[in-house]
Design a protein around this motif. Structure first.
Motif, PDB file in Angstrom:
ATOM      1  N   MET A   1       0.849  -1.175   0.000  1.00 18.02           N
ATOM      2  CA  MET A   1       0.000   0.000   0.000  1.00 18.02           C
ATOM      3  C   MET A   1       0.893   1.235   0.000  1.00 18.02           C
ATOM      4  N   HIS A   2       0.456   2.200  -0.725  1.00 17.24           N
ATOM      5  CA  HIS A   2       1.212   3.432  -0.909  1.00 17.24           C
ATOM      6  C   HIS A   2       0.491   4.553  -0.150  1.00 17.24           C
ATOM      7  N   ILE A   3       1.216   5.256   0.725  1.00 22.50           N
ATOM      8  CA  ILE A   3       0.659   6.375   1.479  1.00 22.50           C
ATOM      9  C   ILE A   3       1.452   7.624   1.148  1.00 22.50           C
ATOM     10  N   ILE A   4       0.723   8.673   0.790  1.00 20.10           N
ATOM     11  CA  ILE A   4       1.312   9.985   0.574  1.00 20.10           C
ATOM     12  C   ILE A   4       0.813  10.861   1.716  1.00 20.10           C
ATOM     13  N   TYR A   5       1.723  11.609   2.321  1.00 20.45           N
ATOM     14  CA  TYR A   5       1.324  12.404   3.480  1.00 20.45           C
ATOM     15  C   TYR A   5       2.129  13.693   3.555  1.00 20.45           C
ATOM     16  N   ILE A   6       1.608  14.597   4.371  1.00 20.10           N
ATOM     17  CA  ILE A   6       2.324  15.812   4.717  1.00 20.10           C
ATOM     18  C   ILE A   6       2.339  15.889   6.239  1.00 20.10           C
ATOM     19  N   SER A   7       3.458  16.312   6.793  1.00 19.81           N
ATOM     20  CA  SER A   7       3.581  16.414   8.243  1.00 19.81           C
ATOM     21  C   SER A   7       4.216  17.753   8.582  1.00 19.81           C
ATOM     22  N   ILE A   8       3.534  18.534   9.377  1.00 22.77           N
ATOM     23  CA  ILE A   8       4.024  19.864   9.740  1.00 22.77           C
ATOM     24  C   ILE A   8       4.753  19.811  11.083  1.00 22.77           C
ATOM     25  N   ALA A   9       4.075  19.325  12.115  1.00 21.23           N
ATOM     26  CA  ALA A   9       4.649  19.279  13.457  1.00 21.23           C
ATOM     27  C   ALA A   9       5.262  17.915  13.782  1.00 21.23           C
ATOM     28  N   GLY A  10       5.211  16.997  12.826  1.00 28.95           N
ATOM     29  CA  GLY A  10       5.757  15.663  13.044  1.00 28.95           C
ATOM     30  C   GLY A  10       4.732  14.642  13.489  1.00 28.95           C
ATOM     31  N   ASN A  11       3.505  15.075  13.798  1.00 27.45           N
ATOM     32  CA  ASN A  11       2.481  14.140  14.251  1.00 27.45           C
ATOM     33  C   ASN A  11       2.101  13.132  13.172  1.00 27.45           C
ATOM     34  N   PRO A  34      -0.449  -6.612   3.360  1.00 33.59           N
ATOM     35  CA  PRO A  34       0.409  -5.688   2.616  1.00 33.59           C
ATOM     36  C   PRO A  34       1.295  -4.821   3.497  1.00 33.59           C
ATOM     37  N   LEU A  35       2.480  -4.564   2.993  1.00 31.59           N
ATOM     38  CA  LEU A  35       3.385  -3.604   3.607  1.00 31.59           C
ATOM     39  C   LEU A  35       2.967  -2.203   3.184  1.00 31.59           C
ATOM     40  N   ILE A  36       3.524  -1.206   3.831  1.00 26.47           N
ATOM     41  CA  ILE A  36       3.198   0.185   3.519  1.00 26.47           C
ATOM     42  C   ILE A  36       4.449   0.901   3.031  1.00 26.47           C
ATOM     43  N   GLU A  37       4.291   1.605   1.927  1.00 26.86           N
ATOM     44  CA  GLU A  37       5.343   2.457   1.378  1.00 26.86           C
ATOM     45  C   GLU A  37       4.932   3.900   1.645  1.00 26.86           C
ATOM     46  N   LEU A  38       5.843   4.683   2.236  1.00 25.54           N
ATOM     47  CA  LEU A  38       5.538   6.060   2.611  1.00 25.54           C
ATOM     48  C   LEU A  38       6.210   7.061   1.681  1.00 25.54           C
ATOM     49  N   LYS A  39       5.490   8.138   1.404  1.00 25.20           N
ATOM     50  CA  LYS A  39       6.043   9.232   0.604  1.00 25.20           C
ATOM     51  C   LYS A  39       5.588  10.543   1.231  1.00 25.20           C
ATOM     52  N   GLU A  40       6.562  11.305   1.739  1.00 27.75           N
ATOM     53  CA  GLU A  40       6.236  12.590   2.365  1.00 27.75           C
ATOM     54  C   GLU A  40       6.307  13.704   1.331  1.00 27.75           C
ATOM     55  N   ILE A  41       5.290  14.540   1.329  1.00 28.68           N
ATOM     56  CA  ILE A  41       5.227  15.706   0.457  1.00 28.68           C
ATOM     57  C   ILE A  41       5.524  16.931   1.322  1.00 28.68           C
ATOM     58  N   HIS A  42       6.380  17.805   0.834  1.00 26.62           N
ATOM     59  CA  HIS A  42       6.707  19.038   1.553  1.00 26.62           C
ATOM     60  C   HIS A  42       6.955  20.139   0.531  1.00 26.62           C
ATOM     61  N   LEU A  76      -0.444  25.807   5.632  1.00 24.48           N
ATOM     62  CA  LEU A  76       0.651  24.863   5.811  1.00 24.48           C
ATOM     63  C   LEU A  76       0.508  23.543   5.053  1.00 24.48           C
ATOM     64  N   THR A  77      -0.690  23.059   4.814  1.00 26.83           N
ATOM     65  CA  THR A  77      -0.852  21.761   4.159  1.00 26.83           C
ATOM     66  C   THR A  77      -1.210  21.887   2.679  1.00 26.83           C
ATOM     67  N   ASN A  78      -1.278  23.083   2.159  1.00 26.52           N
ATOM     68  CA  ASN A  78      -1.719  23.317   0.781  1.00 26.52           C
ATOM     69  C   ASN A  78      -0.933  22.512  -0.245  1.00 26.52           C
ATOM     70  N   VAL A  79       0.352  22.284  -0.013  1.00 25.60           N
ATOM     71  CA  VAL A  79       1.183  21.612  -0.998  1.00 25.60           C
ATOM     72  C   VAL A  79       0.691  20.183  -1.265  1.00 25.60           C
ATOM     73  N   LEU A  80       0.088  19.529  -0.278  1.00 27.04           N
ATOM     74  CA  LEU A  80      -0.452  18.194  -0.527  1.00 27.04           C
ATOM     75  C   LEU A  80      -1.630  18.278  -1.495  1.00 27.04           C
ATOM     76  N   GLY A  81      -2.497  19.255  -1.311  1.00 30.76           N
ATOM     77  CA  GLY A  81      -3.610  19.449  -2.244  1.00 30.76           C
ATOM     78  C   GLY A  81      -3.120  19.779  -3.636  1.00 30.76           C
ATOM     79  N   GLU A  82      -2.076  20.588  -3.713  1.00 30.30           N
ATOM     80  CA  GLU A  82      -1.493  20.916  -5.018  1.00 30.30           C
ATOM     81  C   GLU A  82      -0.901  19.669  -5.674  1.00 30.30           C
ATOM     82  N   TYR A  83      -0.270  18.821  -4.874  1.00 33.00           N
ATOM     83  CA  TYR A  83       0.313  17.585  -5.392  1.00 33.00           C
ATOM     84  C   TYR A  83      -0.790  16.662  -5.921  1.00 33.00           C
ATOM     85  N   MET A  84      -1.874  16.570  -5.174  1.00 29.67           N
ATOM     86  CA  MET A  84      -2.985  15.719  -5.615  1.00 29.67           C
ATOM     87  C   MET A  84      -3.605  16.248  -6.904  1.00 29.67           C
TER      88      MET A  84
END
Length: 150
Positions: A1-11, A34-42, A76-84
């Motif tokens: 499984m592929h997860i795309i995320y954004i993290s501001i404060a690290g939570n 399934p294993l999880i593959e992580l991709k951080e967007i910043h 702060l999280t707008n870049v994830l919406g832009e990426y999507m």
């Protein structure tokens, strides 16, 4: 499984790593889990075309308004919406998981709800702040189920 995320404060980063560790444990017991593959967007991320299904994890950071009748401004999280939105990446999104602070009442996970509406994808679940092990277990099962249904 592929997860795309954004993290501001690290939570969010902390939670998705907890989720990936739980997936690893489940996979060790049964290789069909399934294993999880992580991709951080910043802010400095290179945008690329997503060619496989993914889940988006987004915290809520808002400014102004109450989110009900006098607006709100996503910060702060707008870049994830832009990426999507980039190259219609949202078409590969199988669902959104939101996080936030329940002290903010209606604004709790509001960004996830807004992305779901904007991109016509479901909000699959939510958790507060860094989440708990029980949240990781529940959300992993929900993602596995969503993967089977798509």
């Amino acid at each position: 499984m592929h997860i795309i995320y954004i993290s501001i404060a690290g939570n969010t980063r902390s939670f998705v790593k907890k989720l990936a560790a739980y997936a690893e444990e489940k996979h060790q017991v049964n290789a069909e889990n399934p294993l999880i593959e992580l991709k951080e967007i910043h802010e400095n991320s290179d945008f690329e075309l997503e060619t496989s299904p993914y889940f988006a994890f987004v915290p809520t950071y808002l400014e102004g308004g109450n989110g009900v009748d006098n607006g709100d401004v996503e910060i702060l999280t707008n870049v994830l919406g832009e990426y999507m939105a980039y190259e219609n990446n949202f078409k590969q999104c199988q669902g959104i998981v939101g996080s936030g602070n329940k002290n903010f009442n209606h604004q709790y996970c509001l960004t996830a709800k807004q992305y779901a509406e904007k991109f016509s994808v479901p909000v699959l679940d939510d958790y507060e702040l860094r989440g708990t092990p029980a949240d990781a277990e529940r959300i992993y099962e929900r993602l596995v189920e969503a993967t089977k249904n798509n």
